[in-house]
Structures are given as C-alpha cells and as structure tokens.
Design an enzyme around this catalytic site. Structure first.
Site, mmCIF file in Angstrom:
data_model
loop_
_atom_site.group_PDB
_atom_site.id
_atom_site.type_symbol
_atom_site.label_atom_id
_atom_site.label_comp_id
_atom_site.label_asym_id
_atom_site.label_seq_id
_atom_site.Cartn_x
_atom_site.Cartn_y
_atom_site.Cartn_z
ATOM 1 N N LYS A 177 19.378 -1.888 -22.669
ATOM 2 C CA LYS A 177 17.975 -1.670 -22.341
ATOM 3 C C LYS A 177 17.026 -2.744 -22.877
ATOM 4 O O LYS A 177 17.199 -3.273 -23.953
ATOM 5 C CB LYS A 177 17.505 -0.306 -22.869
ATOM 6 N N GLN A 186 -22.116 15.065 -36.216
ATOM 7 C CA GLN A 186 -21.206 14.356 -37.108
ATOM 8 C C GLN A 186 -19.860 14.080 -36.417
ATOM 9 O O GLN A 186 -19.140 13.162 -36.785
ATOM 10 C CB GLN A 186 -21.007 15.189 -38.377
ATOM 11 N N GLU A 229 3.803 0.537 -21.429
ATOM 12 C CA GLU A 229 3.791 2.005 -21.362
ATOM 13 C C GLU A 229 2.771 2.568 -22.346
ATOM 14 O O GLU A 229 2.046 3.518 -22.052
ATOM 15 C CB GLU A 229 5.187 2.564 -21.657
ATOM 16 N N SER A 275 16.902 0.053 -26.820
ATOM 17 C CA SER A 275 17.178 1.483 -26.934
ATOM 18 C C SER A 275 18.133 1.700 -28.096
ATOM 19 O O SER A 275 18.963 0.848 -28.399
ATOM 20 C CB SER A 275 17.809 1.973 -25.632
ATOM 21 N N THR A 331 0.894 -1.152 0.000
ATOM 22 C CA THR A 331 0.000 0.000 0.000
ATOM 23 C C THR A 331 0.933 1.203 0.000
ATOM 24 O O THR A 331 2.026 1.125 0.574
ATOM 25 C CB THR A 331 -0.918 0.043 1.244
ATOM 26 N N HIS A 332 0.549 2.272 -0.633
ATOM 27 C CA HIS A 332 1.421 3.442 -0.824
ATOM 28 C C HIS A 332 2.736 3.043 -1.489
ATOM 29 O O HIS A 332 3.750 3.712 -1.311
ATOM 30 C CB HIS A 332 1.736 4.138 0.513
HETATM 31 N N1 ARG Z 1 -23.032 12.833 -41.896
HETATM 32 C C1 ARG Z 1 -24.099 13.138 -41.002
HETATM 33 C C2 ARG Z 1 -23.672 12.793 -39.559
HETATM 34 O O1 ARG Z 1 -22.744 12.103 -39.404
HETATM 35 C C3 ARG Z 1 -25.291 12.317 -41.343
HETATM 36 C C4 ARG Z 1 -26.561 12.924 -40.924
HETATM 37 C C5 ARG Z 1 -26.833 14.144 -41.715
HETATM 38 N N2 ARG Z 1 -28.073 14.728 -41.405
HETATM 39 C C6 ARG Z 1 -28.352 16.012 -41.745
HETATM 40 N N3 ARG Z 1 -29.494 16.481 -41.402
HETATM 41 N N4 ARG Z 1 -27.476 16.742 -42.348
HETATM 42 O O2 ARG Z 1 -24.231 13.254 -38.611
#
Ligand code: ARG
Length: 468
Positions: A283, A322, A290, A277, A155-156
């Site tokens: 190394k 989008q 990581e 390395s 612990t710690h």
């Molecule tokens: N490419 C658009 C998105 O990923 C698709 C939906 C588009 N809808 C719109 N009303 N322009 O969200």
C-alpha cells in the site's frame, strides 16, 4: 486569588465551577492582542487626563514586561483567574500596584474581548491568505507547464471531453482566488474598533476613540455600542469563508485521490506525502489528501457552532459568547496546517502524460466533434447527435475506438462522413477547436494564465500595502 467582581458576590467557587467558567485554557492565545489593546486604551486615558503620564508609563511598561514573561513561558495561568483579561490585570497589580486598578476605567471586558478577537483574526487572515497565495503560485506553475498535456475531462465521473491539464489547474486556481477574495472581504469588514463601547451603553468619559483606532491600526470605529459588544458576525463570516475554502480543498483532494488510484494512474503522489499500511506491504495511501477531505468535518462544525451560538442570544453580552473562541482558533489552525500540505502534495505529484493521453482514446470523448462535423455538413445538431449516438453504440458492441472504425462503418450511418473524420476524432483536434473564452483551447488557456498571474500580483500587493 481575588476575582475582579468580588465586591458584590463571594469569590469562592467550587473547583468544578471555576473550571466550567474559565476560558483561560484557550483565550491565553489572545495575550498579545489584549496587551496591545490595553496599552492603547491607557495611552488615551492619559491624554484625556484620567491617568497621569506617570501612571500611563508605569502601566505600559508593566504590560510590556508581562507580555515578555508570557512569551518566554514564565507566566503561570490558573483557572481561578478565569480569563486572559483577569490574568493580565492581576499580574499588573502585582507588578505596579494600585495604578493597575485605573486601567479598566471606561472599559468593560465586553468591549475588550471583542477588540482582542478582531486584532487576532486580522493578523491570522493575513497569514492564511499568504499561504493561499503560495498555493495559487503552485497551481499556476503546474498549469503553465502543462498547456499541451492532454487528459480526459469527466462529468458524472464518466469520460466526457478531452482537455489540457492546465484547464483543470486553472479551474482550481480560480476557485481558490474566490476564497482569497472572501477572506479579504471579511478582513475589511472586521476592521473596526469596538473598544470604547463599555458594557454596551457607552462610558461616562470623553474618550477619544479615534486615537485608539489609529494606534491599533483599525480602519473605522463601530457606530453602536450595544451592537459592538455582541457582534460576532466577523467570526461567522470568517468561518463561512474557511468552510467554503475547505469544500474546494476537499474537491481538489478528491480528484487527486481518484487520479492516483490504480484504475486511473494519471498521477503518482510523492512518497513523502503518502503512508503505508501496517498489514499490506503493497500500500501507498494518499492520507494527506484524505485528511484534507476529512478536515471539512471540523471546519463545517466550527461554522455551525458559532451560528448556533449566536441565533438565540438576547441583545448585548451573554456568557455564551465565550464559546466563540475555540471554533475560531480551530479553523485558523486547521487552515494553516492544511493549505501548505495541499500545496506540497500538488507540487511533488508526478503526472503520467502518456497514460492520460491514452485514456482519451477510450470513452468516445470526441463524440461531440463528430456531431459538429456533421453540423458543418449542414445537418441540424439534434439529428447529428442521434447519428453519433448510434455510431457510439455500434462501436461499443464491436469493441472499437472511433479511430478503429472503418470508413465503410462510418458511412453506413451517414453519407456525409468522409476520410477527414479520423482527424476530427483526435483529442488534440477537439481541444484545438475550442475557441470560446474560458475554454480549454490554446488561446483561452494562455489568456487564463495571464489573468491568473495578474490576480497573484494583486493579492500580493494587497497584503504588502496592508489594504485591510
Ligand atoms: N471570557 C469572556 C469571553 O470570552 C470575556 C468577556 C467576559 N465578559 C463578561 N461580562 N463576563 O467572552
């Protein structure tokens, strides 16, 4: 090339606008789901008489051919055609002519993209869970092989109490089992058909949403069209699940990085999962671990991106949405790349049992045992704690371990200490005396292994029965 919305506004845009507006660079990954969704929609439209059976058949076979072209890499994508939906509809028109124009009846891209992403995520959660089950199997088998391997617990990051290696492996196991549970929960909640919402107000046709639901394999139908088109909870929930999973993978990685260091040498990582390395020939670096730790940066970022994206949106669809795709894809790719690596690193790691056991003799890890020994002789725990504290301080000054102190030295702190103290300070004894449920004691470890095996079986059958 014609835009879908060219009737109302001029379709010609500056190339920078086309490029800024386009999502095709990343949403082409959704082509399969987009096509499956369109075929189900068209089939339903033919059932309710909006399409003739012939029209439906030509749409379905056209879409199938497009799917094959895309899969075979024989399809050209262009930013002018904005997104995957426009590409597929345009290609369909080129293939089958005017009937293609009827496919979008009673549908909007707003419900279309939502259903595409649900189908996609459902599939990939399944893949991620499969990888996690493999990782669980590895953790279980290391745990099963090391029920007698004694090592220090910390612990710690300071030596605390001895435990068996199984205890640590099982701790990892149960952490990951909660991640599987979270992803399965998310998959269950997202299992809902949103297609049939239209733009947000619903549609003017007697669509049969249950038929589409069943064709697409969803469990339920969304209740409210306005909510459905801008619901991205399932993505945020998935990303939260992935972010928590990565905190676990990162902690496992950190333990192994420490245990693999020269100062500990509890474990040696296989050459195949380490790198050298460019300057220091000596190394052998734990880069895989990581990187696992480092990947947290991107997946936490993915979650924050989507939460930030959502927080100020007015109701219904806004183009901001989008921006939800790249974080989701990134988290899927990162999880699918990382989990098998972590599994392989653990599977091929060689534990140095002697070194771990030896290390238990240092650090006074059985101090609590002496206190409990005195408690058994009738002393209150607080008083016993104080006596042992003084014994430890004395031993540190004399540079002796508990085993090396003479009985006279022990007795100078308490008359209650007898020869049997030497047994009490052995790490094996300390472990043996752990009798509580969930402890590192033998019976508990056995029970945990059985529970863990049961969870593996349950996770496997959940996937097989397609319970989400
Ligand atoms: N490419 C658009 C998105 O990923 C698709 C939906 C588009 N809808 C719109 N009303 N322009 O969200």
């Amino acid at each position: 090339m014609k835009k879908l919305w060219e009737g109302r506004i001029d379709g010609k845009k500056d190339a920078s606008v086309e490029s800024f507006n386009a999502s095709i660079g990343f949403d082409k990954r959704l082509y399969n789901e987009d096509i499956i969704g369109s075929i189900a929609h068209a089939k339903m439209l033919s059932k309710i008489g909006v399409l003739t059976v012939k029209e439906y058949e030509s749409i379905a076979s056209g879409l199938e051919a497009i799917r094959q072209d895309i899969t075979a890499g024989k399809f050209t994508f262009t930013e002018e055609l904005e997104d995957i939906h426009t590409h597929i509809e345009t290609a369909l028109r080129e293939r089958i002519g005017d009937a293609a124009g009827k496919l979008h009846t009673a549908r909007s891209r707003n419900d279309q993209i939502n259903v595409d992403m649900r189908l996609y995520l459902k599939k990939y959660i399944d893949e991620i869970v499969r990888e996690l089950i493999s990782l669980e199997k590895t953790l279980h088998s290391i745990a099963a092989a090391h029920t007698k391997t004694v090592m220090p617990g910390y612990t710690h990051l300071q030596p605390a109490q001895p435990m068996v290696l199984s205890h640590l492996m099982l701790a990892y196991f149960f952490m990951i089992s909660r991640d599987i549970g979270r992803l399965n929960d998310c998959a269950k909640r997202l299992d809902m058909l949103t297609l049939g919402s239209g733009a947000f107000a619903g549609v003017n046709y007697p669509i049969e949403r249950d038929m589409v639901r069943s064709d697409l394999g969803f469990a339920r139908i969304s209740e409210n069209a306005l909510d459905s088109v801008s619901d991205r909870d399932f993505i945020a929930e998935f990303l939260a699940g992935i972010a928590i999973l990565f905190t676990h993978l990162s902690r496992i990685a950190e333990d192994f990085i420490i245990f693999n260091s020269n100062e500990y040498r509890f474990v040696e990582l296989a050459d195949g999962y380490t790198t050298g390395s460019s300057i220091m020939p000596n190394k052998k670096n734990p880069d895989m671990l990581e990187l696992t730790r480092g990947k947290c940066g991107r997946v936490f970022g993915d979650l924050i991106s989507v939460l930030t994206l959502m927080k100020g949106l007015p109701s219904a669809y806004n183009k901001d949405l989008q921006e939800d795709k790249e974080p989701m894809f990134d988290a899927i790719d990162t999880a699918l790349a990382t989990i098998p690596i972590v599994r392989a690193v653990l599977e091929t790691a060689a534990f140095d049992k002697e070194r771990m056991r030896e290390s238990c003799d240092r650090g006074y890890m059985t101090a609590v045992e002496i206190a409990d020994y005195l408690v058994a002789k009738g002393l209150p725990f607080r008083e016993a704690h104080n006596i042992v504290g003084r014994i430890v301080r004395h031993a540190v000054t004399k540079k002796k371990t508990f085993a090396e102190l003479t009985i006279a030295e022990y007795k100078s702190f308490s008359d209650n200490i007898g020869d049997d103290i030497y047994d009490a300070v052995k790490p094996e004894q300390s472990i043996q005396r752990k009798v509580s449920m969930g402890s590192t004691g033998e019976a508990s470890i056995k029970a945990q292994l059985v529970q863990a095996q049961g969870l593996i079986e349950r996770f496997k059958s959940d996937i097989k029965s397609g319970s989400y």
